[in-house]
Design an enzyme around this catalytic site. Structure first.
Site, PDB file in Angstrom:
ATOM      1  NE  ARG A  62      -3.495  -1.049  -0.130  1.00 59.45           N
ATOM      2  CZ  ARG A  62      -4.139  -1.247  -1.283  1.00 59.45           C
ATOM      3  NH1 ARG A  62      -3.747  -2.201  -2.104  1.00 59.45           N
ATOM      4  NH2 ARG A  62      -5.159  -0.480  -1.619  1.00 59.45           N
TER       5      ARG A  62
ATOM      6  CG  HIS B 183      -1.989   0.375  -7.666  1.00 59.73           C
ATOM      7  ND1 HIS B 183      -2.466   1.118  -6.612  1.00 59.73           N
ATOM      8  CD2 HIS B 183      -2.181  -0.933  -7.310  1.00 59.73           C
ATOM      9  CE1 HIS B 183      -2.935   0.305  -5.664  1.00 59.73           C
ATOM     10  NE2 HIS B 183      -2.759  -0.944  -6.072  1.00 59.73           N
TER      11      HIS B 183
END
Length: 314
Positions: A229, A277
């Site tokens: 994250r 991502h």
């Protein structure tokens, strides 16, 4: 019985199409344009849907996260009192392991160096250590971390892992808890972060944290790989570490704010690899099969799998 697909930043159409194929007896709706009567919605498949939406569904029974993490659901918002289910799917796990293994091997086999040499038409060999000489450390030993660790062991790397509680993985030295974190970092040449985002892990990886990594490795300095994250890292400190020699290199797939700003200094650092991502994309075909299976089991009176501990945050 209605199922709502509520995704932000994604096209909901592929998800709706797949869910209609797998759950033809359910009405499939999409947010925000085709919600219908909120009272009919029993299930939500979500990525970054606002909390007020989830709380506006009086008949809601289960929330399914469509990403590997669940902080997008839990962060800063109250939730209805219903189960939240994490995605645990072989396809997603395999994609994450592919990306992590790729990045470890890119740095281990000096591909950035050879790519730079190619631009200069420079033919120059560099000493290549064996994998057994390289100490990889994985932060987070859940489903994704365990799978990545086992793959890297098969490549012959010296692999260790750290988790909040003690784990046991064949071929992996396992550390646990705050008392063993510094020892884990001190033996690590390539650090892979797969920690969930919780209050304890937010901005955990700062300059001081990275300074604890091994300095005596065969690659001449530690390497940081983040596919967990973005908010677990302090990006300003990552930049500092990459420029002052604390880190030799980094591969980053997640960031505090996404998309990564065009003026971020990370873009211009030659020792940073940036990907948008994509380490473990959520595939509608694979994950819709997983969700449909969970719903069918739930409606047959069986327990849901991979429930989120709302207090722990994962």
């Amino acid at each position: 019985m209605a199922l709502l697909i509520a995704v932000k930043g994604w096209d909901p159409a592929p998800w709706a199409e797949r869910m209609k194929e797998r759950l033809p007896e359910h009405e499939i709706r999409t947010w925000p344009d085709a919600m219908g009567d909120p009272r009919d919605i029993e299930y939500v498949l979500t990525w970054k849907a606002p909390g007020e939406l989830l709380n506006s569904l009086p008949g809601l029974k289960v929330i399914f996260s469509l990403g590997a993490g669940v902080d997008h659901i839990l962060k800063g918002q109250s939730l209805p009192d219903v189960p939240v289910v994490r995605v645990v799917d072989p396809d997603l796990t395999a994609r994450m392991t592919e990306w992590i293994t790729l990045q470890v091997l890119l740095h281990h086999r000096k591909l950035p160096t050879y790519a730079e040499q190619q631009t200069k038409r420079l033919w120059k060999e560099h000493t290549q250590p064996g994998t057994a000489e390289v100490r990889v450390g994985i932060l987070g030993l859940g489903v994704l971390g365990k799978d990545a660790a086992e793959m890297l062991v098969r490549f012959g790397f010296n692999v260790a892992g750290w988790a909040r509680s003690k784990k046991a993985i064949e071929g992996v030295e396992c550390f646990a808890g705050a008392a063993e974190l510094d020892a884990f970092l001190a033996r690590t040449d390539i650090l892979v972060n797969l920690l969930p985002l919780t209050p304890d892990t937010t901005h955990l990886i700062d300059h001081a944290f990275l300074s604890k990594l091994a300095r005596d490795g065969v690659h001449g300095g530690p390497i940081f790989i983040n596919a967990g994250r973005g908010a677990t890292q302090v990006e300003g400190d990552i930049v500092r570490a990459l420029t002052d020699g604390t880190l030799k290199a980094a591969s980053l797939d997640v960031f505090e704010t996404e998309p990564l700003a065009s003026d971020s200094p990370l873009w211009n650092l030659p020792n940073a690899i940036i990907t948008p991502h994509i380490a473990a994309d959520s595939d509608p075909a694979a994950l819709s099969t997983y969700v449909a299976g969970q719903i069918r089991a739930f409606e047959a009176g069986k327990p849901l799998e991979n429930l989120v501990d709302l207090k722990a945050g994962y």
